[in-house]
Write a protein that holds these residues in place. Structure first.
Motif, PDB file in Angstrom:
ATOM      1  N   GLY A 166       0.825  -1.239  -0.048  1.00 51.09           N
ATOM      2  CA  GLY A 166      -0.027  -0.252  -0.138  1.00 51.09           C
ATOM      3  C   GLY A 166       0.836   1.160   0.147  1.00 51.09           C
ATOM      4  O   GLY A 166       0.372   2.303  -0.062  1.00 51.09           O
ATOM      5  N   ALA A 167       2.031   1.094  -0.478  1.00 52.64           N
ATOM      6  CA  ALA A 167       2.970   2.133  -0.100  1.00 52.64           C
ATOM      7  C   ALA A 167       2.909   3.070  -1.711  1.00 52.64           C
ATOM      8  O   ALA A 167       2.129   2.488  -2.374  1.00 52.64           O
ATOM      9  CB  ALA A 167       4.471   1.762  -0.148  1.00 52.64           C
ATOM     10  N   PRO A 168       3.174   4.196  -1.439  1.00 57.01           N
ATOM     11  CA  PRO A 168       3.149   5.184  -3.048  1.00 57.01           C
ATOM     12  C   PRO A 168       3.892   4.237  -3.959  1.00 57.01           C
ATOM     13  O   PRO A 168       4.765   3.548  -3.800  1.00 57.01           O
ATOM     14  CB  PRO A 168       3.768   6.222  -2.479  1.00 57.01           C
ATOM     15  CG  PRO A 168       3.859   6.462  -1.079  1.00 57.01           C
ATOM     16  CD  PRO A 168       3.983   4.935  -0.585  1.00 57.01           C
ATOM     17  N   GLY A 169       2.969   4.068  -4.867  1.00 54.43           N
ATOM     18  CA  GLY A 169       3.461   3.351  -6.204  1.00 54.43           C
ATOM     19  C   GLY A 169       2.987   1.997  -6.304  1.00 54.43           C
ATOM     20  O   GLY A 169       3.259   1.515  -7.413  1.00 54.43           O
ATOM     21  N   ALA A 170       2.276   1.638  -5.307  1.00 57.37           N
ATOM     22  CA  ALA A 170       1.573   0.285  -5.312  1.00 57.37           C
ATOM     23  C   ALA A 170       0.364   0.472  -6.204  1.00 57.37           C
ATOM     24  O   ALA A 170      -0.319   1.347  -6.029  1.00 57.37           O
ATOM     25  CB  ALA A 170       1.452  -0.213  -3.915  1.00 57.37           C
ATOM     26  N   PRO A 171      -0.136  -0.704  -6.988  1.00 58.11           N
ATOM     27  CA  PRO A 171      -1.569  -0.637  -7.514  1.00 58.11           C
ATOM     28  C   PRO A 171      -2.681  -0.297  -6.588  1.00 58.11           C
ATOM     29  O   PRO A 171      -2.706  -1.127  -5.340  1.00 58.11           O
ATOM     30  CB  PRO A 171      -1.563  -1.923  -8.432  1.00 58.11           C
ATOM     31  CG  PRO A 171      -0.505  -2.810  -7.791  1.00 58.11           C
ATOM     32  CD  PRO A 171       0.449  -1.810  -6.930  1.00 58.11           C
ATOM     33  N   LYS A 172      -3.731   0.139  -6.937  1.00 60.31           N
ATOM     34  CA  LYS A 172      -4.731   0.410  -5.906  1.00 60.31           C
ATOM     35  C   LYS A 172      -5.846  -0.777  -6.155  1.00 60.31           C
ATOM     36  O   LYS A 172      -5.965  -1.229  -7.308  1.00 60.31           O
ATOM     37  CB  LYS A 172      -5.538   1.679  -6.170  1.00 60.31           C
ATOM     38  CG  LYS A 172      -4.610   2.936  -5.748  1.00 60.31           C
ATOM     39  CD  LYS A 172      -5.378   4.179  -5.727  1.00 60.31           C
ATOM     40  CE  LYS A 172      -4.268   5.225  -5.443  1.00 60.31           C
ATOM     41  NZ  LYS A 172      -5.275   6.555  -5.357  1.00 60.31           N
TER      42      LYS A 172
END
Length: 72
Positions: free
Chosen positions: A56-62
């Motif tokens: 869930g870190a920035p750059g991870a797919p939602k």
């Protein structure tokens, strides 16, 4: 033979850079000026890997959102 470790003074701490004995609460080494951030402020090893990113870190797919109801 018996080997004993050197006596450790509880009111002093050795500088991780030069080994100078500093008072326990010193913010920087009195000898070389190395700024410590606490009692275990050893310098980071060169090339040491960083911590892995958490999910869930920035750059991870939602995750996909829930479908909308018809007529809403």
């Amino acid at each position: 033979m018996c080997f004993r470790p050197a006596a450790v003074s509880s009111d002093k701490i050795a500088c991780p850079m030069c080994g100078h004995e500093n008072p326990l609460g010193a913010a920087a080494c009195e000898e070389c000026g190395f700024a410590s951030s606490g009692p275990s402020a050893a310098p980071k090893a060169p090339g040491a890997p960083g911590a892995p990113k958490a999910p869930g870190a920035p750059g991870a797919p939602k995750a996909p959102g829930a479908p909308k109801a018809p007529g809403a």
